[in-house]
Design an enzyme around this catalytic site. Structure first.
Site, PDB file in Angstrom:
ATOM      1  N   ALA A 268       1.099  -1.181   0.172  1.00  0.00           N
ATOM      2  CA  ALA A 268      -0.206   0.152   0.402  1.00  0.00           C
ATOM      3  C   ALA A 268       1.353   1.185  -0.320  1.00  0.00           C
ATOM      4  CB  ALA A 268      -0.783  -0.162   1.086  1.00  0.00           C
ATOM      5  N   ASN A 271       0.003   7.988  -0.266  1.00  0.00           N
ATOM      6  CA  ASN A 271      -0.266   9.203  -0.500  1.00  0.00           C
ATOM      7  C   ASN A 271      -0.914  10.059   0.344  1.00  0.00           C
ATOM      8  OD1 ASN A 271       0.638   7.946  -3.075  1.00  0.00           O
ATOM      9  ND2 ASN A 271      -1.193   6.702  -3.194  1.00  0.00           N
ATOM     10  N   HIS A 303      -0.984   1.519   8.842  1.00  0.00           N
ATOM     11  CA  HIS A 303      -0.005   1.842   8.741  1.00  0.00           C
ATOM     12  C   HIS A 303       0.369   2.868   8.324  1.00  0.00           C
ATOM     13  CE1 HIS A 303       4.943   1.080   7.550  1.00  0.00           C
ATOM     14  NE2 HIS A 303       4.079   1.309   6.539  1.00  0.00           N
ATOM     15  N   GLU A 304      -0.723   2.781   7.008  1.00  0.00           N
ATOM     16  CA  GLU A 304      -0.706   4.160   5.250  1.00  0.00           C
ATOM     17  C   GLU A 304      -0.755   5.005   6.313  1.00  0.00           C
ATOM     18  OE1 GLU A 304       1.029   2.799   3.365  1.00  0.00           O
ATOM     19  OE2 GLU A 304       1.253   1.293   4.037  1.00  0.00           O
ATOM     20  N   HIS A 307       0.811   7.365   9.335  1.00  0.00           N
ATOM     21  CA  HIS A 307       2.067   7.847   7.630  1.00  0.00           C
ATOM     22  C   HIS A 307       1.801   9.171   7.743  1.00  0.00           C
ATOM     23  CE1 HIS A 307       5.205   4.961   6.988  1.00  0.00           C
ATOM     24  NE2 HIS A 307       5.336   4.246   6.162  1.00  0.00           N
TER      25      HIS A 307
HETATM   26  C1  7MF Z   1       3.234  -2.507   6.678  1.00  0.00           C
HETATM   27  O1  7MF Z   1       5.357   2.066   4.193  1.00  0.00           O
HETATM   28  C2  7MF Z   1       4.612  -2.326   6.702  1.00  0.00           C
HETATM   29  C3  7MF Z   1       4.926  -2.136   5.443  1.00  0.00           C
HETATM   30  C4  7MF Z   1       6.184   2.064   0.791  1.00  0.00           C
HETATM   31  C5  7MF Z   1       5.658   0.807   0.480  1.00  0.00           C
HETATM   32  C6  7MF Z   1       3.616   0.541   2.213  1.00  0.00           C
HETATM   33  O2  7MF Z   1       3.695   2.286   3.348  1.00  0.00           O
HETATM   34  C7  7MF Z   1       4.788   1.762   3.122  1.00  0.00           C
HETATM   35  C8  7MF Z   1       4.951   2.193   1.499  1.00  0.00           C
HETATM   36  C9  7MF Z   1       7.283  -1.439   1.084  1.00  0.00           C
HETATM   37  C10 7MF Z   1       6.848  -2.666   2.019  1.00  0.00           C
HETATM   38  C11 7MF Z   1       6.507  -2.997   2.864  1.00  0.00           C
HETATM   39  C12 7MF Z   1       5.122  -1.664   3.263  1.00  0.00           C
HETATM   40  C13 7MF Z   1       4.670  -0.710   2.253  1.00  0.00           C
HETATM   41  C14 7MF Z   1       6.428  -0.349   0.996  1.00  0.00           C
HETATM   42  C15 7MF Z   1       4.259  -1.906   4.623  1.00  0.00           C
HETATM   43  C16 7MF Z   1       3.086  -1.892   4.197  1.00  0.00           C
HETATM   44  C17 7MF Z   1       2.357  -2.019   5.051  1.00  0.00           C
HETATM   45  N1  7MF Z   1       5.557   4.028   1.567  1.00  0.00           N
HETATM   46 BR1  7MF Z   1       7.973  -1.366  -0.230  1.00  0.00          BR
HETATM   47 ZN    ZN Z   2       5.145   2.432   4.992  1.00  0.00          ZN
END
Ligand code: 7MF
Ligand code: ZN
Length: 879
Positions: A268, A271, A303-304, A307
């Site tokens: 995911a 954005n 998680h998203e 952020h």
């Molecule tokens: C929970 O980090 C933990 C890790 C980058 C893409 C999502 O939000 C992110 C993005 C990768 C690898 C693991 C995760 C993500 C990415 C992720 C997602 C959910 N910024 Br590449």
């Molecule tokens: Zn992330």
């Protein structure tokens, strides 16, 4: 695609940007044959920059330049240089407007970076460097701009047009087209830009924040998925509430949107105001998603969402600082998941991943610090070290400071750096300033790669009633890094008396009140700790709750492990003692040959777990899982995979046969019946039941077979249905297996997420072989363009079906190399990730290692190798 040798980027060469962009005005004209992007930038010279050359450089990738104007005037061919991956304008004023028009072909974009099409919709993925595939731009996170985005497309095909922020204008255009304009009031780096256009249904909800603002929550999915949004929406609201309660973080925009897309390189993306998800990480219904999927969705949505503060409001200065946002956000999402379910189970899951996969990465050719100092392709650095070890590092700060000072530190960090692009050091500094603690030595966790080894030896002095621990630490050499310094390790421990009761810990010469648990701080290469008033030799419970990402070396006896398994008040260590015991038993079979006797006390320990209903059933469900082959391989210095596989299988067979009655009783005791609920209790019951079923079928039990078939047919949820399917697929009942697999496919073939499960159950089955995996790739549902399908067949085979992947004839290695070479032409990011298992060739002695190396060389020799795969292959072959 790359033509010459890729360049290395160094942290030491970081310079502030020479030009800043205050505002970006984008206009997208979307067509079936391509898209035209008009971009107008408000640029000014950065007063902080030492570069006064007047030269502007913008990044680009696979763009056709159609127009270029400076302050409204077309630039002549001599006034700029289009180098393909760079657009240079040698002489620009202090402040100006720049308009760039580019033509791109989203429908042919198989890399899934930038703007591309997935199941007929347009979508974007810009992190880390995808925005340069859309238009020429200073594609670096320390350039933060306000974005205004107008999207124009055919109304019938693309009724929904989305971007970041608020929609400020919409209207009709000629020829059945329409437009929507979005404005994002928060300056952001371009990696957080997003656009979606498609025929999607909208699910609405709302959230009232702690200050009483009403936030519009919207999910956009394909119409066939309209009934799979509830869980993600509920998870989102729980995350928003939690971030207010625990971190004091309120959501800032008036709208928060989530979109599900089928073709996505990662899980995911955060954005701003418009999170985009891989369908398999957001859509769920009881019929189609397992418990594990439901839990993963809750964690990823959280998680998203998290952020928005740890990543978006405060972002990274450069990509060397990636763990600033990822380590912190993974720490936050694990705290959240722990609060939503079982803290101990969540910790066990995190540590399992860390010890199995991150430790392997840290001991392999791609080992790098949590804050790397160089890279070739940044996509390769979205690693377990950045994410999981990065989260452990934040967790250690939390342990050292305690929850209150940690919160004070995070408040200071968000307040001090809101709207800025900063470094991991700024994060540590905020924690230091808020707490008054000195974290100088702690910073080594960010700079030194490799998993520290903590060696513990003990001595009991009966005359003095003193128990002494001698603790030493070493940090191993990693490629390019030798002679490392001691790190600051919080080492939590307790001592158990002979009666199984915890002792009050009193250190000689320490005035602190005696406590049953202490966090010792290791900062030197070696320490001695003396505990006084100890009446008999105690059993140490070390590194409780896995207080630091280290390997502990202590000469455990099986008596001690059995003792801890039933007495340690620390649930994590009770589980860990069971794992250590099982590892020890399996390893002794590997060494002593397959006919050696199996430790009888292992059977009685498992019997106790299966029969004592007074135990925490969620923990029992975890304790009944034998250590994985991957973990056993990681622990071995020179792993012999076939022997490990056979020894583990033999232990499982032995336990299942000896405990048949208990397994049947456990199965029936946990037999569902009640309505499907997602509580930790119910999840534990389903896990226990499916574990029991798996063990019974492992030994070909006829009653187990009946139960599995009945469960498959009667199941009212995917957890039970897949549990039965998996048990049958991993059994010797070939006919049942084929029949149930067919029936399953017939029933769920129209649901891509379920088909992914169907693929991975087969490719991960140790009863399956390479021919069957090749057959899956010929299946109508397999699709090279869809990363989830590639992962669920090829990735699962190489990552989970280890006996077949490491087949003696090297066929597994050649197979993987062949797929990596094939995929590299269309999707380099996924190809590079897929290659990972081969890069560990040095760990595997003799023939295996040589076969893996030879397979890597066939990848290296591919014409036109991508930068992504180039870096991985060359680093693992080097030295
Ligand atoms: C929970 O980090 C933990 C890790 C980058 C893409 C999502 O939000 C992110 C993005 C990768 C690898 C693991 C995760 C993500 C990415 C992720 C997602 C959910 N910024 Br590449
Ligand atoms: Zn992330």
């Amino acid at each position: 695609m790359r033509t010459n040798q890729p360049q290395t980027v160094y942290l030491s060469e970081y310079r502030v940007p020479a030009y800043l962009v205050d505002h970006v005005d984008l206009r997208f004209e979307l067509f079936e044959e391509g898209a035209r992007v008009h971009s107008t930038l408000a640029v000014r010279r950065n007063p902080e920059s030492a570069d006064t050359s007047g030269r502007l450089e913008l990044d680009g990738d696979s763009l056709v330049l159609e127009g270029l104007q400076l302050d409204g005037r077309d630039l002549e061919p001599g006034q700029y240089e289009n180098q393909g991956d760079r657009l240079v304008i040698p002489e620009v004023p202090e402040q100006f407007g720049l308009t760039v028009v580019t033509w791109i072909e989203p429908q042919n974009n198989t890399r899934l970076e930038g703007l591309y099409k997935s199941s007929g919709m347009f979508c974007t993925q810009c992190e880390a460097e995808g925005f340069r595939c859309i238009t020429f731009f200073p594609d670096r996170p320390d350039v933060m701009a306000r974005f205004r985005t107008r999207i124009e497309a055919d109304r019938a095909g693309y009724p929904v047009l989305l971007s970041n922020g608020n929609d400020v204008e919409r209207g009709e255009l000629e020829g059945g087209r329409h437009f929507v304009t979005w404005e994002d009031p928060f300056p952001k780096p371009c990696y957080l830009f997003a656009l979606v256009a498609g025929d999607l249904v909208e699910k609405r909800d709302s959230f009232r924040t702690c200050t009483g603002r009403e936030i519009d929550l919207r999910m956009y999915v394909e119409p066939r998925n309209a009934d799979k949004c509830d869980h993600a929406m509920d998870s989102l609201k729980r995350s928003m509430r939690w971030d207010e309660a625990i971190y004091g973080r309120e959501y800032d925009l008036d709208i928060f949107m989530i979109v599900a897309v089928d073709d996505f390189n990662m899980g995911a993306m955060e954005n701003k105001g418009l999170n985009i998800f891989n369908s398999s990480c957001v859509l769920a219904s009881q019929d189609t998603a397992t418990d594990a999927t439901f839990q993963r969705i809750e964690a990823i949505v959280a998680h998203e969402y998290f952020h928005n503060w740890s990543g978006n409001r405060v972002t990274c200065r450069d990509w060397f600082q990636l763990s600033l946002k990822e380590g912190f956000t993974v720490f936050r999402d694990s705290q959240f998941s722990a609060d939503m379910g079982s803290t101990t189970v969540k910790r066990i899951e995190d540590v399992t991943l860390l010890r199995t996969a991150q430790f392997a990465e840290d001991g392999g050719p791609m080992a790098h610090p949590v804050r790397p100092s160089f890279y070739m392709e940044i996509s390769n650095f979205y690693t377990l070290t950045i994410y999981e070890k990065g989260a452990e590092v934040v967790r250690m700060i939390h342990t050292l400071l305690g929850p209150d000072l940690f919160r004070k530190g995070s408040d200071l960090y968000f307040e001090r750096h809101d709207g800025q692009a900063v470094t991991t050091d700024d994060f540590v500094k905020a924690m230091e300033d808020a707490s008054g603690r000195d974290l100088t030595r702690f910073r080594r966790w960010y700079e030194q790669a490799g998993t520290p080894v903590v060696t513990v030896r003990d001595e009991y002095d009966e005359a003095r009633q003193v128990y002494r621990l001698d603790i030493r630490q070493t940090v191993p050499d990693t490629p390019g890094q030798t002679g490392k310094q001691p790190q600051h390790i919080p080492f939590a421990l307790g001592l158990l008396g002979t009666d199984g009761q915890p002792l009050a810990l009193k250190l000689v010469g320490d005035d602190a009140l005696p406590a049953e648990q202490r966090v010792l701080e290791l900062t030197e290469a070696s320490h001695s700790f003396e505990f006084e008033g100890v009446a008999a030799r105690p059993v140490p419970s070390l590194l409780r709750d896995f207080s630091a990402p280290v390997r502990v070396d202590y000469p455990w006896t099986r008596e001690q492990l059995l003792f801890l398994m039933s007495h340690d008040p620390d649930g994590f260590n009770r589980w860990d003692a069971g794992q250590r015991l099982a590892v020890d038993v399996i390893e002794s079979l590997v060494d002593a040959g397959e006919d050696a006797e199996i430790e009888p006390r292992l059977v009685s320990a498992y019997r106790h777990l299966l029969t004592d209903e007074g135990l925490d059933q969620a923990l029992v469900a975890k304790m009944l899982q034998l250590p994985s082959e991957a973990y056993l391989i990681e622990l071995a210095a020179a792993p012999r995979v076939q022997q490990i596989y056979r020894a583990r299988t033999r232990v499982m067979d032995h336990l299942a046969a000896a405990l048949r009655e208990e397994l049947l009783a456990c199965y029936h005791r946990n037999n569902g019946g009640a309505e499907y609920r997602l509580t930790s209790d119910d999840i534990a019951r389903r896990t226990l039941r499916n574990t029991a079923l798996g063990w019974l079928l492992q030994i070909g039990d006829a009653e187990g077979r009946e139960l599995a078939l009945r469960q498959y047919h009667d199941a009212d949820n995917m957890t039970d249905r897949l549990g039965a399917l998996r048990a049958l697929v991993n059994s010797d009942y070939h006919e049942d297996r084929e029949q149930v697999l067919d029936a399953f496919y017939q029933r769920w073939q129209d649901d891509p997420q379920v088909v992914e499960l169907w693929f991975s159950v087969q490719s991960g089955s140790t009863r399956g072989n390479l021919e069957q995996v090749r057959a899956l790739m010929e299946h109508a549902a397999f699709d090279w363009k869809n990363p989830n399908k590639v992962r669920s067949v090829i990735g699962v085979f190489a990552g989970q079906n280890l006996a077949a992947f490491h087949a003696e004839d090297g066929s597994g290695y050649r197979f993987l190399a062949e797929q990596v070479r094939h995929l590299d032409a269309s999707n380099p990011q996924i190809a590079a990730r897929l290659a990972t298992p081969l890069t560990r060739w040095r760990k595997f002695a003799s023939v295996h290692g040589e076969q893996m190396k030879a397979a890597l060389e066939t990848i290296r020799d591919r014409e036109g190798l991508s930068r992504d795969v180039y870096e991985v292959v060359h680093k693992s072959l080097a030295g």
